[in-house]
Design a protein around this motif. Structure first.
Motif, PDB file in Angstrom:
ATOM      1  N   ARG A 198       0.828  -1.211   0.000  1.00  0.00           N
ATOM      2  CA  ARG A 198       0.000   0.000   0.000  1.00  0.00           C
ATOM      3  C   ARG A 198       0.859   1.256   0.000  1.00  0.00           C
ATOM      4  O   ARG A 198       0.560   2.230  -0.702  1.00  0.00           O
ATOM      5  CB  ARG A 198      -0.951  -0.017   1.206  1.00  0.00           C
ATOM      6  N   LEU A 199       1.938   1.252   0.800  1.00  0.00           N
ATOM      7  CA  LEU A 199       2.836   2.406   0.823  1.00  0.00           C
ATOM      8  C   LEU A 199       3.470   2.631  -0.548  1.00  0.00           C
ATOM      9  O   LEU A 199       3.567   3.761  -1.029  1.00  0.00           O
ATOM     10  CB  LEU A 199       3.935   2.199   1.865  1.00  0.00           C
ATOM     11  N   PHE A 200       3.924   1.556  -1.168  1.00  0.00           N
ATOM     12  CA  PHE A 200       4.586   1.671  -2.473  1.00  0.00           C
ATOM     13  C   PHE A 200       3.613   2.198  -3.523  1.00  0.00           C
ATOM     14  O   PHE A 200       3.956   3.091  -4.303  1.00  0.00           O
ATOM     15  CB  PHE A 200       5.139   0.303  -2.895  1.00  0.00           C
ATOM     16  N   ARG A 201       2.408   1.663  -3.544  1.00  0.00           N
ATOM     17  CA  ARG A 201       1.418   2.117  -4.521  1.00  0.00           C
ATOM     18  C   ARG A 201       1.036   3.576  -4.267  1.00  0.00           C
ATOM     19  O   ARG A 201       0.859   4.352  -5.213  1.00  0.00           O
ATOM     20  CB  ARG A 201       0.177   1.222  -4.466  1.00  0.00           C
ATOM     21  N   PHE A 202       0.904   3.952  -3.004  1.00  0.00           N
ATOM     22  CA  PHE A 202       0.566   5.330  -2.671  1.00  0.00           C
ATOM     23  C   PHE A 202       1.664   6.279  -3.141  1.00  0.00           C
ATOM     24  O   PHE A 202       1.391   7.343  -3.688  1.00  0.00           O
ATOM     25  CB  PHE A 202       0.373   5.454  -1.160  1.00  0.00           C
ATOM     26  N   ALA A 203       2.921   5.886  -2.926  1.00  0.00           N
ATOM     27  CA  ALA A 203       4.051   6.745  -3.290  1.00  0.00           C
ATOM     28  C   ALA A 203       4.268   6.810  -4.793  1.00  0.00           C
ATOM     29  O   ALA A 203       4.444   7.897  -5.353  1.00  0.00           O
ATOM     30  CB  ALA A 203       5.322   6.249  -2.601  1.00  0.00           C
ATOM     31  N   PHE A 204       4.230   5.667  -5.463  1.00  0.00           N
ATOM     32  CA  PHE A 204       4.689   5.610  -6.855  1.00  0.00           C
ATOM     33  C   PHE A 204       3.594   5.298  -7.866  1.00  0.00           C
ATOM     34  O   PHE A 204       3.876   5.187  -9.066  1.00  0.00           O
ATOM     35  CB  PHE A 204       5.819   4.581  -6.977  1.00  0.00           C
ATOM     36  N   LYS A 205       2.353   5.152  -7.405  1.00  0.00           N
ATOM     37  CA  LYS A 205       1.197   4.960  -8.284  1.00  0.00           C
ATOM     38  C   LYS A 205       1.330   3.730  -9.180  1.00  0.00           C
ATOM     39  O   LYS A 205       0.918   3.743 -10.331  1.00  0.00           O
ATOM     40  CB  LYS A 205       0.933   6.212  -9.125  1.00  0.00           C
ATOM     41  N   GLN A 206       1.917   2.680  -8.648  1.00  0.00           N
ATOM     42  CA  GLN A 206       1.989   1.396  -9.329  1.00  0.00           C
ATOM     43  C   GLN A 206       2.184   0.323  -8.270  1.00  0.00           C
ATOM     44  O   GLN A 206       2.595   0.613  -7.150  1.00  0.00           O
ATOM     45  CB  GLN A 206       3.123   1.352 -10.351  1.00  0.00           C
ATOM     46  N   THR A 207       1.883  -0.918  -8.640  1.00  0.00           N
ATOM     47  CA  THR A 207       2.011  -1.982  -7.660  1.00  0.00           C
ATOM     48  C   THR A 207       3.472  -2.361  -7.473  1.00  0.00           C
ATOM     49  O   THR A 207       4.282  -2.279  -8.414  1.00  0.00           O
ATOM     50  CB  THR A 207       1.223  -3.229  -8.082  1.00  0.00           C
ATOM     51  N   LEU A 208       3.809  -2.784  -6.259  1.00  0.00           N
ATOM     52  CA  LEU A 208       5.175  -3.209  -5.979  1.00  0.00           C
ATOM     53  C   LEU A 208       5.522  -4.459  -6.778  1.00  0.00           C
ATOM     54  O   LEU A 208       6.597  -4.540  -7.388  1.00  0.00           O
ATOM     55  CB  LEU A 208       5.324  -3.464  -4.478  1.00  0.00           C
TER      56      LEU A 208
END
Length: 303
Positions: free
Chosen positions: A41-51
């Protein structure tokens, strides 16, 4: 506990260093003592793509060197880059590049690759990290809450305190909230002559009716908006003057960017949105929105 920029930067570095080691989401989460779900969730929130999608794209991008510069067979390349089967590599490769590995070897056509993400210094704040802006369409929504007239000079001090008071004491009185875990703080009626504005501490409601009397109602109309995203190493209740000032300074840098395509209309209206259910005891997330106008077609009376 790592600061948000340190966490995200280390995640990005470990992905690059682990491309040939079949590194997985669970491995990263375990290393940084986060649940896999929260890290994703943090990664998607930051970079607008799935980890997971980013990791797969980076493995495929790196595999191109072996594919085009060596005579290694497809199975060996697949295994070297964390794909358990030749067919799973071929399928992922075609989804990524629109062509199979064998076809690319023959055609030598140009393909677009996913480059590594870098976290730049301008993203970093003392207590967090900020991303954006994204330009997004925000559909019309209704809010209900308490309205406060705030002097400009006191806004970054008073707004967090008013938000906490509303969250602790008043939100339970609003019965038809769309999501009772999501806070919306909306600034409107910005009056430069009187040097004050209205700040509404609120939750989104399904419509303009059927909630307890005494609360302020407001409808935010369909608007093309700039969205900034913030991740902080603190609880939502610890949002304070220093943090808010750093965020607004970062946003103002974009406002003064001569290369920007859009004008931020934050001298008219803007709002912050916090989904409190995303807090895991380590990192909080907040979004900030304001309508925009094309810089080549500014709205009337824009200064």
């Amino acid at each position: 506990m790592l600061k948000p920029d340190e966490l995200l930067n280390n995640v990005l570095l470990n992905i690059e260093n682990g491309i040939r080691d079949d590194i997985r989401v669970n491995d990263l989460a375990r290393q940084f003592k986060l649940s896999p779900g929260h890290l994703q969730r943090l990664f998607r929130f930051a970079f607008k793509q799935t980890l997971a999608g980013y990791m797969r794209s980076r493995r495929l991008a790196e595999s191109l060197d072996d594919l085009l510069k060596t005579n290694s067979n497809i199975l060996d390349i697949a295994l070297n880059y964390g794909f358990g089967y030749e067919q799973s590599y071929i399928r992922a490769f075609k989804n990524e590049f629109g062509i199979t590995p064998g076809e690319l070897r023959k055609s030598r056509q140009i393909v677009k690759v996913k480059p590594p993400i870098f976290l730049f210094d301008e993203n970093r704040l003392s207590d967090g990290v900020i991303f954006g802006p994204d330009i997004v369409m925000v559909p019309q929504f209704h809010i209900a809450g308490n309205s406060h007239r705030i002097p400009f000079n006191d806004s970054i001090t008073l707004a967090p305190e008013l938000a906490k008071h509303f969250w602790k004491n008043d939100r339970a009185g609003i019965k038809n909230a769309v999501n009772p875990n999501v806070y919306i703080g909306l600034t409107c009626n910005i009056n430069c002559e009187e040097k004050c504005s209205d700040y509404i501490t609120a939750v989104q409601v399904k419509n303009e009716k059927n909630f307890a009397q005494g609360y302020k109602r407001y409808t935010f109309r369909d608007s093309l908006c700039a969205r900034f995203r913030y991740i902080g190493q603190h609880h939502y209740y610890e949002l304070n003057r220093n943090i808010m000032k750093a965020m607004y300074n970062a946003i103002e840098k974009y406002s003064g960017d001569g290369q920007a395509k859009y004008i931020l209309l934050n001298d008219r209206i803007y709002f912050e949105k916090i989904d409190t259910s995303l807090y895991d005891g380590r990192y909080c997330q907040m979004e900030w929105f304001t309508p925009v106008a094309d810089i080549n077609n500014p709205p009337p009376n824009y200064s």
